[in-house]
Design an enzyme around this catalytic site. Structure first.
Site, PDB file in Angstrom:
ATOM      1  N   HIS A   1     -77.533  44.058 -72.854  1.00 63.01           N
ATOM      2  CA  HIS A   1     -76.253  44.682 -71.769  1.00 63.01           C
ATOM      3  C   HIS A   1     -75.670  46.179 -71.454  1.00 63.01           C
ATOM      4  CE1 HIS A   1     -77.817  39.574 -72.258  1.00 63.01           C
ATOM      5  NE2 HIS A   1     -77.677  39.988 -70.066  1.00 63.01           N
TER       6      HIS A   1
ATOM      7  N   CYS B   1     -75.763  45.380 -77.578  1.00 60.14           N
ATOM      8  CA  CYS B   1     -76.344  44.818 -77.436  1.00 60.14           C
ATOM      9  C   CYS B   1     -77.608  45.539 -75.691  1.00 60.14           C
ATOM     10  CB  CYS B   1     -75.149  43.634 -76.756  1.00 60.14           C
ATOM     11  SG  CYS B   1     -75.551  42.733 -75.445  1.00 60.14           S
TER      12      CYS B   1
ATOM     13  N   GLU C   1     -73.628  40.499 -66.309  1.00 66.44           N
ATOM     14  CA  GLU C   1     -74.981  39.344 -65.788  1.00 66.44           C
ATOM     15  C   GLU C   1     -74.044  38.841 -64.527  1.00 66.44           C
ATOM     16  OE1 GLU C   1     -77.827  37.520 -66.945  1.00 66.44           O
ATOM     17  OE2 GLU C   1     -77.994  39.025 -68.432  1.00 66.44           O
TER      18      GLU C   1
ATOM     19  N   ASP D   1     -84.935  38.738 -74.001  1.00 64.10           N
ATOM     20  CA  ASP D   1     -83.470  39.075 -74.052  1.00 64.10           C
ATOM     21  C   ASP D   1     -82.907  37.300 -73.918  1.00 64.10           C
ATOM     22  OD1 ASP D   1     -81.251  39.918 -74.463  1.00 64.10           O
ATOM     23  OD2 ASP D   1     -80.487  40.427 -71.782  1.00 64.10           O
ATOM     24  N   SER D   2     -81.478  37.462 -73.565  1.00 64.04           N
ATOM     25  CA  SER D   2     -80.667  36.267 -73.233  1.00 64.04           C
ATOM     26  C   SER D   2     -80.797  36.092 -72.140  1.00 64.04           C
ATOM     27  CB  SER D   2     -78.860  36.234 -74.735  1.00 64.04           C
ATOM     28  OG  SER D   2     -78.692  37.192 -74.041  1.00 64.04           O
TER      29      SER D   2
ATOM     30  N   CYS E   1     -82.505  41.927 -77.527  1.00 67.05           N
ATOM     31  CA  CYS E   1     -81.662  41.655 -78.400  1.00 67.05           C
ATOM     32  C   CYS E   1     -80.506  41.643 -79.160  1.00 67.05           C
ATOM     33  CB  CYS E   1     -81.544  39.696 -77.395  1.00 67.05           C
ATOM     34  SG  CYS E   1     -80.616  39.141 -77.824  1.00 67.05           S
TER      35      CYS E   1
END
Length: 276
Positions: A187, A185, A151, A10-11, A73
């Site tokens: 996230h 996403c 994040e 993932d990013s 992702c």
């Protein structure tokens, strides 16, 4: 039994939502997780750069001889088609499995998609959903500020910034009467309690990481690649930037301390074609 690991990338740290599902539903599999924390987010970048990053992420995981690679992702799964097409191993993205789950879940034929700018602009979820059922109405909303929230560990259900941001983002979806929202996403599932609080009990949230893991499980089983119950799976974690609060955030997102099994990968390794 095939003891080669599963590679998940993932990013940043959002893909830990997929790892969390893999640890629960694939407990006998070894996992290599690669989080590109040094270059997060991907969702605001050009297709060319996203494809470049995806190629590098995949190449890193291939060094471990992975038997299956998962792009946890939404941006890569939606945009980096060229990189995905070159993967030799069985590959799982998040678009197809999430789209299938959403089509199955919706009762009124109206599905919303929350994603990064690149994911929404690609139209990948809309195209996939309409390929499955052309009668379904799909609404997409770009949510570029949600990745930084995760994040930075601002995911508490009572976090006023998260609440206000999500309230503004999903208003168009609610105005369109959607009864199902794809968290496009990986996230975003970490913000699911906040999103659910605003969307209400009548709206079903689709966790892209979970759905991708379920598809991975099917692929492993059907191709005799699964480990049996005698093998206790383990996980290794690699990141490209040792952020100050990495351990705390990862612990919150994953529910376990991974500081002792997380390694820093110098981004310069990519400049040498991952041949070091």
């Amino acid at each position: 039994m095939d003891k080669r690991p599963i590679g998940i990338f993932d990013s940043g740290l959002g893909g830990l939502s997929a790892v969390r599902a893999a640890l629960k539903y694939l407990p006998n599999e070894d996992i290599i997780y690669f989080g590109d924390t040094g270059r997060v987010p991907y969702g605001t970048r050009s297709e060319k750069i996203i494809t470049q990053y995806a190629n590098e992420d995949i190449a890193f995981l291939e060094k471990f001889g992975c038997k299956l690679i998962m792009a946890a992702c939404g941006t890569v799964s939606s945009v980096a088609r060229d990189a995905i097409s070159k993967v030799k191993e069985p590959f799982v993205g998040v678009v197809e499995p999430a789209a299938k789950a959403a089509v199955k879940a919706t009762k009124n034929g109206k599905i919303g998609v929350m994603g990064t700018s690149a994911t929404i602009n690609s139209g990948a979820f809309t195209k996939t959903i309409n390929r499955i059922n052309p009668d379904i109405e799909v609404s997409g909303v770009s949510c570029p500020l949600l990745v930084p929230l995760v994040e930075n560990n601002w995911i508490d259900e009572d976090n006023q910034i998260a609440l206000e941001m999500i309230r503004r983002y999903i208003k168009p979806l609610m105005d369109n009467g959607v009864d199902t929202i794809i968290l496009g996403c990986t996230h975003f599932p970490h913000l699911a309690p906040v999103i659910a609080r605003i969307a209400g009990d009548d709206v079903t949230l689709i966790d892209t990481g979970y759905e991708a893991v379920m598809q991975a499980k099917t692929i492993l089983d059907e191709n005799n690649l699964s480990n049996d119950k005698t093998h206790q799976g383990k996980a290794e974690y690699y990141i490209t930037d040792e952020t100050q609060n990495f351990s705390q955030i990862a612990n919150t997102l994953l529910g376990t301390d991974i500081s002792d099994c997380a390694s820093f990968i110098d981004l310069n390794i990519f400049e040498h074609g991952l041949n070091e």
